[in-house]
Design a protein around this motif. Structure first.
Motif, mmCIF file in Angstrom:
data_model
loop_
_atom_site.group_PDB
_atom_site.id
_atom_site.type_symbol
_atom_site.label_atom_id
_atom_site.label_comp_id
_atom_site.label_asym_id
_atom_site.label_seq_id
_atom_site.Cartn_x
_atom_site.Cartn_y
_atom_site.Cartn_z
ATOM 1 N N LYS A 70 0.661 4.027 -2.998
ATOM 2 C CA LYS A 70 0.927 3.434 -4.189
ATOM 3 C C LYS A 70 -0.108 3.434 -5.241
ATOM 4 O O LYS A 70 -0.065 3.303 -6.398
ATOM 5 N N HIS A 71 -1.600 3.535 -4.657
ATOM 6 C CA HIS A 71 -2.840 3.384 -5.571
ATOM 7 C C HIS A 71 -3.427 4.703 -5.552
ATOM 8 O O HIS A 71 -4.436 4.685 -6.094
ATOM 9 N N TYR A 72 -2.903 5.716 -5.379
ATOM 10 C CA TYR A 72 -3.434 7.010 -5.453
ATOM 11 C C TYR A 72 -2.358 7.975 -5.923
ATOM 12 O O TYR A 72 -1.155 7.979 -5.741
ATOM 13 N N TYR A 73 -2.764 8.672 -6.568
ATOM 14 C CA TYR A 73 -2.063 9.862 -7.467
ATOM 15 C C TYR A 73 -2.598 11.490 -7.499
ATOM 16 O O TYR A 73 -3.770 11.681 -6.874
ATOM 17 N N PRO A 98 2.315 9.572 -7.993
ATOM 18 C CA PRO A 98 1.866 9.056 -6.661
ATOM 19 C C PRO A 98 1.836 10.001 -5.772
ATOM 20 O O PRO A 98 2.654 11.014 -5.449
ATOM 21 N N ASN A 138 0.909 -1.200 -0.032
ATOM 22 C CA ASN A 138 0.071 0.037 0.029
ATOM 23 C C ASN A 138 0.684 1.165 0.034
ATOM 24 O O ASN A 138 0.268 2.234 -0.530
#
Length: 613
Positions: A123-126, A133, A105
């Protein structure tokens, strides 16, 4: 059903004279009253907070022999060190190093300077560019006010020393979770140990011990300065109506969960009590501390400001202060052990993270209330759960799911629309009787007590004819809460942040091509244009047919495109329904009545009446 109740369907109400529109005015008054109450509640709502204790800075003047459990920080000077304290071997580092911790994560980069976090990458959001990231560390605010997991004490000199010292790290380079790292610093009687433990989740367990010349110092772990989603501080344009800046301080104390808006949070305010968690949060992300021993927890609220230009595209424009919230959490015993959640405000994640309960187990209040639906939770939460159900088990696209759910709502609302049409038709049929009653009392002054007889007679007529003069208001009473619930869902659920649909790259941001607002304006105008309105003055009808679409279209021009998508879908459905109704028996009769009255107002008598002359 996202139609702001077509005013052209309304016939005259019971009061007033002239060209009608009383029922419409009543409906419009109810709608705007609801909007005013909603906005007023949001502005004036002031959550109650626990009464804060006096900041312990005053207690620093007391003797160094005070017991740390009393809440007073231990802060004797170096000159009062016991004999031999200076001979304690120093522990530290000769140069700055970094340690990177990774799990599925996040990627957290520690520096041994202060044993603090330089980067907390999700890691999963920008960021808004959709490529970079998201870093939970807000660089501009952190440079001024400090990095996450820094130390807060009530001695400024000691705080600076602990956050600038070079610690000895148990590991450098890259460390994969599950794992733990320890930072140790010892110099001139000051002994600090920080330990961080990681697993595969977003939660990090942190321990902090600070001793000076033997006794423990009341030291807290801090997240001092905002969150990385605050792109305004990077000079990037914010989303109108959806500010990314930290919006609240949230907590659970003795089982009671509450929040406070950023503007009402004090700086350096110490709160001692049974705090099961304390957090700072913006719309989509949060940093929340969950102490291991809530009964001994202490919380310090941090509220700073950074001056930002009012026009982010023009750095030389007038600058105004923007709020930057932070918190520090510790244990009054001098040994702090707490969990820290730093990540998205995703409903299932927050619901699974529970604070420590009275029995010492993780069964206390969860972090789910960090998602702020407000008093519309009873509508907004089921709405979001319905969208998520469609996303997980239907079409995995939030835009199409909004459209599908809007269609379903409109189908469910169809009976109320038909009821509204029948009510309007009944009002049209009895309009001559209504006008006759008004003419009967036309010569009375507004203050004449006999005016009440007119209203009584009017109500008796409605009852006799089976007319509900407020029948057209029911759809509005359902539509407006649903509209605001959609707004809350789009504003507060991270799942819809940067969600794509056709040309839209972010359903939480305005339509970049302005296509949806244009369709909203056109569809509302067409719907009102083809809807009969025999009880409304032509000038009033033209004004409402133009003003209402323009107001709603330009309002949604600057708000979340997901909200505009919902409203646009509803408008197109309403247009189709109105075309169908116009071809029905009810619609044809309404149009016939409307045409007859329009001819009468224009001074043209029907052909059948001309034969009587």
């Amino acid at each position: 059903m996202p139609e702001f109740q077509n005013p052209n369907l309304q016939a005259q109400g019971p009061a007033g004279g002239g060209g009608g529109g009383g029922d419409f005015r009543s409906m419009l008054a109810i709608a705007f009253l609801g909007v005013a109450i909603f906005l007023g509640y949001q502005y004036f709502q002031k959550p109650k907070t626990n009464e804060p204790v006096a900041p312990p800075q005053i207690q620093q003047q007391s003797s160094s022999s005070s017991a740390p459990q009393s809440g007073a920080p231990t802060g004797s000077s170096a000159s009062s060190s016991p004999p031999g304290a200076a001979a304690t071997p120093a522990i530290g580092a000769v140069s700055e190093t970094e340690t990177t911790v990774e799990n599925p994560n996040f990627r957290i980069v520690f520096t041994n300077r202060g044993a603090q976090v330089k980067h907390w990458i999700l890691k999963h959001y920008y960021q808004s560019d959709g490529k970079t990231p998201l870093d939970m560390v807000q660089a501009q605010a952190a440079a001024r006010f400090g990095l996450p997991l820094s130390v807060f004490t009530y001695d400024d000199a000691l705080t600076d020393q602990l956050n600038q010292a070079l610690y000895q790290a148990s590991a450098t380079g890259t460390v994969n979770a599950p794992n733990a790292i320890t930072f140790h610093y010892q110099q001139n009687g000051v002994d600090v140990v920080k330990t961080f433990r990681f697993d595969s989740s977003y939660v990090v367990t942190a321990e902090l011990q600070v001793h000076r010349n033997g006794p423990p110092v009341r030291a807290l772990l801090a997240w001092p300065a905002g969150l990385g989603d605050m792109e305004e501080f990077q000079g990037k344009s914010s989303i109108p109506g959806l500010s990314r800046t930290p919006s609240m301080f949230a907590w659970s104390a003795a089982g009671k969960q509450d929040t406070e808006a950023a503007a009402k949070v004090s700086n350096n305010n110490t709160l001692d009590g049974d705090y099961q968690y304390a957090a700072t949060a913006d719309l989509y992300f949060a940093a929340a501390f969950l102490p291991d021993v809530p009964q001994r927890s202490t919380v310090v609220t941090l509220h700073r400001t950074i001056d930002l230009p009012t026009d982010l595209t023009n750095p030389s424009s007038e600058k105004k202060p923007a709020d930057v919230l932070g918190i520090a959490v510790g244990d009054t015993s001098g040994f702090t052990r707490t969990r820290l959640y730093a990540g998205p405000k995703q409903m299932e994640l927050l619901a699974a993270i529970r604070s420590i309960g009275d029995d010492g187990k993780q069964n206390g209040p969860s972090l789910e209330p960090l998602i702020q639906f407000g008093w519309l939770t009873v509508i907004a939460k089921p709405l979001f759960l319905g969208l998520r159900l469609l996303y997980e088990h239907g079409i995995p696209n939030w835009g199409w799911d909004i459209i599908i759910l809007t269609v379903l709502f409109n189908m469910l609302m169809l009976p109320t629309r038909l009821m509204m049409m029948r009510s309007s038709l009944k009002m049209m049929r009895i309009q001559p009787k209504v006008e006759a009653i008004k003419r009967k009392y036309a010569n009375l002054k507004a203050t004449d007590p006999k005016r009440t007889e007119m209203n009584t007679e009017m109500m008796a007529l409605y009852k006799q004819e089976g007319v509900n003069m407020y029948g057209g208001c029911l759809p509005v009473l359902i539509q407006m809460p649903l509209f605001f619930a959609y707004f809350r869902v789009l504003q507060n659920t991270v799942e819809l942040r940067q969600a794509h649909w056709v040309w839209l790259s972010d359903l939480s941001a305005p339509d970049p091509l302005h296509i949806l607002p244009i369709i909203i304006i056109a569809s509302m105008f067409l719907t009102q244009f083809i809807t009969p309105s025999p009880g409304m003055d032509p000038a009033q009808r033209r004004m409402m047919a133009i003003m209402m679409p323009v107001i709603f279209g330009f309002t949604l021009w600057h708000y979340a495109s997901g909200l505009a998508l919902y409203w646009c879908t509803g408008n197109l459905i309403n247009l189709i329904i109105q075309v169908s109704i116009n071809q029905s028996h009810i619609g044809k009769e309404m149009h016939a009545i409307a045409a007859k009255r329009a001819a009468k107002r224009a001074g043209k008598n029907p052909t059948t009446l001309q034969g009587r002359r």
